[in-house]
Motif scaffolding. Sequence first.
Motif, PDB file in Angstrom:
ATOM      1  N   THR A 219      -4.076   4.369   2.063  1.00 53.89           N
ATOM      2  CA  THR A 219      -3.532   5.355   1.095  1.00 53.89           C
ATOM      3  C   THR A 219      -2.948   6.643   1.701  1.00 53.89           C
ATOM      4  O   THR A 219      -3.132   6.903   2.847  1.00 53.89           O
ATOM      5  CB  THR A 219      -4.730   5.882  -0.010  1.00 53.89           C
ATOM      6  OG1 THR A 219      -5.444   6.489   0.980  1.00 53.89           O
ATOM      7  CG2 THR A 219      -5.472   4.418  -0.210  1.00 53.89           C
TER       8      THR A 219
ATOM      9  N   SER B 191     -15.001   0.939   3.716  1.00 54.92           N
ATOM     10  CA  SER B 191     -14.357   1.912   3.707  1.00 54.92           C
ATOM     11  C   SER B 191     -14.586   3.113   4.522  1.00 54.92           C
ATOM     12  O   SER B 191     -15.540   3.571   4.860  1.00 54.92           O
ATOM     13  CB  SER B 191     -14.836   2.556   2.153  1.00 54.92           C
ATOM     14  OG  SER B 191     -14.109   3.984   1.891  1.00 54.92           O
TER      15      SER B 191
ATOM     16  N   GLN C 246     -12.606   7.966  -1.164  1.00 48.62           N
ATOM     17  CA  GLN C 246     -12.343   6.489  -1.546  1.00 48.62           C
ATOM     18  C   GLN C 246     -13.617   5.546  -1.694  1.00 48.62           C
ATOM     19  O   GLN C 246     -13.812   4.549  -2.395  1.00 48.62           O
ATOM     20  CB  GLN C 246     -11.318   5.918  -0.776  1.00 48.62           C
ATOM     21  CG  GLN C 246     -10.164   6.745  -0.796  1.00 48.62           C
ATOM     22  CD  GLN C 246      -9.042   6.520   0.275  1.00 48.62           C
ATOM     23  OE1 GLN C 246      -7.837   7.038   0.300  1.00 48.62           O
ATOM     24  NE2 GLN C 246      -9.220   5.507   1.137  1.00 48.62           N
TER      25      GLN C 246
ATOM     26  N   ASP D 208       0.923  -1.148   0.067  1.00 56.18           N
ATOM     27  CA  ASP D 208       0.066  -0.194   0.087  1.00 56.18           C
ATOM     28  C   ASP D 208       1.018   1.272   0.060  1.00 56.18           C
ATOM     29  O   ASP D 208       2.099   1.132   0.164  1.00 56.18           O
ATOM     30  CB  ASP D 208      -0.801   0.045   1.337  1.00 56.18           C
ATOM     31  CG  ASP D 208      -0.477   0.095   2.513  1.00 56.18           C
ATOM     32  OD1 ASP D 208       0.841   0.596   2.567  1.00 56.18           O
ATOM     33  OD2 ASP D 208      -0.935  -0.151   3.681  1.00 56.18           O
TER      34      ASP D 208
ATOM     35  N   ILE E 148     -10.287  -0.096   4.116  1.00 56.85           N
ATOM     36  CA  ILE E 148      -9.549   0.955   3.282  1.00 56.85           C
ATOM     37  C   ILE E 148      -9.471   2.355   4.239  1.00 56.85           C
ATOM     38  O   ILE E 148     -10.584   2.682   4.669  1.00 56.85           O
ATOM     39  CB  ILE E 148     -10.180   1.173   1.893  1.00 56.85           C
ATOM     40  CG1 ILE E 148     -10.548   0.008   1.127  1.00 56.85           C
ATOM     41  CG2 ILE E 148      -9.605   2.336   1.075  1.00 56.85           C
ATOM     42  CD1 ILE E 148      -9.137  -0.577   0.785  1.00 56.85           C
TER      43      ILE E 148
ATOM     44  N   ASP F  97      -3.673   0.766  -7.803  1.00 56.73           N
ATOM     45  CA  ASP F  97      -3.646  -0.121  -6.638  1.00 56.73           C
ATOM     46  C   ASP F  97      -4.854  -0.755  -6.555  1.00 56.73           C
ATOM     47  O   ASP F  97      -5.145  -2.039  -6.379  1.00 56.73           O
ATOM     48  CB  ASP F  97      -3.107   0.579  -5.470  1.00 56.73           C
ATOM     49  CG  ASP F  97      -1.677   0.881  -5.675  1.00 56.73           C
ATOM     50  OD1 ASP F  97      -0.944   0.430  -6.304  1.00 56.73           O
ATOM     51  OD2 ASP F  97      -1.424   1.591  -4.819  1.00 56.73           O
ATOM     52  N   PHE F  98      -6.011   0.083  -6.602  1.00 52.68           N
ATOM     53  CA  PHE F  98      -7.323  -0.641  -6.393  1.00 52.68           C
ATOM     54  C   PHE F  98      -7.799  -1.447  -7.596  1.00 52.68           C
ATOM     55  O   PHE F  98      -8.307  -2.523  -7.315  1.00 52.68           O
ATOM     56  CB  PHE F  98      -8.404   0.676  -6.151  1.00 52.68           C
ATOM     57  CG  PHE F  98      -8.484   1.220  -4.504  1.00 52.68           C
ATOM     58  CD1 PHE F  98      -7.354   1.069  -3.987  1.00 52.68           C
ATOM     59  CD2 PHE F  98      -9.410   2.026  -4.438  1.00 52.68           C
ATOM     60  CE1 PHE F  98      -7.377   1.640  -2.426  1.00 52.68           C
ATOM     61  CE2 PHE F  98      -9.557   2.705  -3.123  1.00 52.68           C
ATOM     62  CZ  PHE F  98      -8.688   2.386  -2.340  1.00 52.68           C
TER      63      PHE F  98
ATOM     64  N   PHE G 143      -8.688  -5.223  -6.155  1.00 58.37           N
ATOM     65  CA  PHE G 143     -10.087  -5.606  -6.358  1.00 58.37           C
ATOM     66  C   PHE G 143     -10.339  -6.366  -7.835  1.00 58.37           C
ATOM     67  O   PHE G 143     -11.675  -6.430  -8.160  1.00 58.37           O
ATOM     68  CB  PHE G 143     -11.057  -4.398  -6.002  1.00 58.37           C
ATOM     69  CG  PHE G 143     -10.964  -3.956  -4.708  1.00 58.37           C
ATOM     70  CD1 PHE G 143     -10.968  -4.878  -3.465  1.00 58.37           C
ATOM     71  CD2 PHE G 143     -10.314  -2.722  -4.448  1.00 58.37           C
ATOM     72  CE1 PHE G 143     -10.838  -4.545  -2.275  1.00 58.37           C
ATOM     73  CE2 PHE G 143     -10.166  -2.464  -3.192  1.00 58.37           C
ATOM     74  CZ  PHE G 143     -10.402  -3.062  -2.131  1.00 58.37           C
TER      75      PHE G 143
ATOM     76  N   TRP H 161      -5.683  -1.394   4.326  1.00 54.80           N
ATOM     77  CA  TRP H 161      -5.117  -0.999   3.291  1.00 54.80           C
ATOM     78  C   TRP H 161      -4.920   0.559   3.483  1.00 54.80           C
ATOM     79  O   TRP H 161      -6.018   1.180   3.602  1.00 54.80           O
ATOM     80  CB  TRP H 161      -5.647  -1.357   1.794  1.00 54.80           C
ATOM     81  CG  TRP H 161      -4.888  -0.858   0.784  1.00 54.80           C
ATOM     82  CD1 TRP H 161      -5.077   0.557   0.054  1.00 54.80           C
ATOM     83  CD2 TRP H 161      -3.893  -1.459   0.024  1.00 54.80           C
ATOM     84  NE1 TRP H 161      -4.147   0.558  -0.985  1.00 54.80           N
ATOM     85  CE2 TRP H 161      -3.522  -0.912  -0.983  1.00 54.80           C
ATOM     86  CE3 TRP H 161      -3.366  -2.917   0.052  1.00 54.80           C
ATOM     87  CZ2 TRP H 161      -2.483  -1.111  -1.787  1.00 54.80           C
ATOM     88  CZ3 TRP H 161      -2.529  -3.070  -0.929  1.00 54.80           C
ATOM     89  CH2 TRP H 161      -2.146  -2.366  -1.888  1.00 54.80           C
TER      90      TRP H 161
ATOM     91  N   LEU I 231     -14.513   3.461  -5.041  1.00 52.61           N
ATOM     92  CA  LEU I 231     -14.746   2.301  -4.947  1.00 52.61           C
ATOM     93  C   LEU I 231     -16.050   2.015  -5.767  1.00 52.61           C
ATOM     94  O   LEU I 231     -16.321   0.862  -6.738  1.00 52.61           O
ATOM     95  CB  LEU I 231     -14.981   1.492  -3.866  1.00 52.61           C
ATOM     96  CG  LEU I 231     -13.444   1.555  -2.777  1.00 52.61           C
ATOM     97  CD1 LEU I 231     -14.000   1.310  -1.157  1.00 52.61           C
ATOM     98  CD2 LEU I 231     -12.612   0.423  -3.527  1.00 52.61           C
TER      99      LEU I 231
END
Length: 266
Positions: free
Chosen positions: A106, A25, A30, A8, A83, A120-121, A125, A104, A34
């Motif tokens: 950020t 989340s 974020q 991460d 997240i 990264d996401f 995912f 995770w 998502l």
Amino acid sequence: MKDTTLIDQIGQAHFFLKTPQRIISLVPSQTELLHDLGLEAQLVGITKFCVHPYHLKSVKTKVGGTKKIHFEKIKLLQPDIIICNKEENTKEMVAQLSEICPVWVTDIVTIEDNFQMITDFGQLFNRRVEARKWNDKLAFGLKNFKENVKDLSTKKVAYFIWKNPYMVAGSSTYINELLLLNKFENVFGEAIRYPEITIDQLKEANPEAVFLSSEPYPFKKEDGYELQEDNFKAPIVLVDGEMFSWYGTRLLKAFEYFKMLRSQIQ
């Protein structure tokens, strides 16, 4: 995803046997990202501040805010991953949540950090195609916006985020990055993060405009009148804090907002 180790944005390594399916989340911007990556069904928990898209707050479990959470409620949701963000959430919170599942984290200071988070996401995912499409749209929007402002003059501004005490955005912040993108020189850009300031310091810095953000403190017109009563003469502008501080896919909407704002401040 199969037997994958991913890193991460604060350098934590996470090992996954399979793609995480149950996501919590704890960062509003974020949560929006998502959703835009097609992961609404996988979102099982959000914060009370996750207001985009609007319908999520009525169909998803709210587990608290960004600083205070309902630990047991989160545990009962049996998440595969949580997240968080280095700035929005506390180190203590991340440590406590790590007892439940991988957390995770950020860390977004630059626009490049934003692109990296989306990439990264996409990996994390299994939404690589969706992530690449969003990064392509953001890159195109960024290029167009830079072209749009390249001939504009630089304006000195102060960006207020809090009252009692007054606090402003300084360097090493995503807000400062977006001010610079708009060719706004941050008069408190030498200060780190979010310094407290006085009216005398504001007068000494002598900005050509003062921005009062809608968040985290919800500045109103009356707050601008108070500054004027202190004999501060520069124009005072109420700005949409989401456009300056929400990263992720929100940046695409921000470009249009910035064009409108920049046309007001010539």
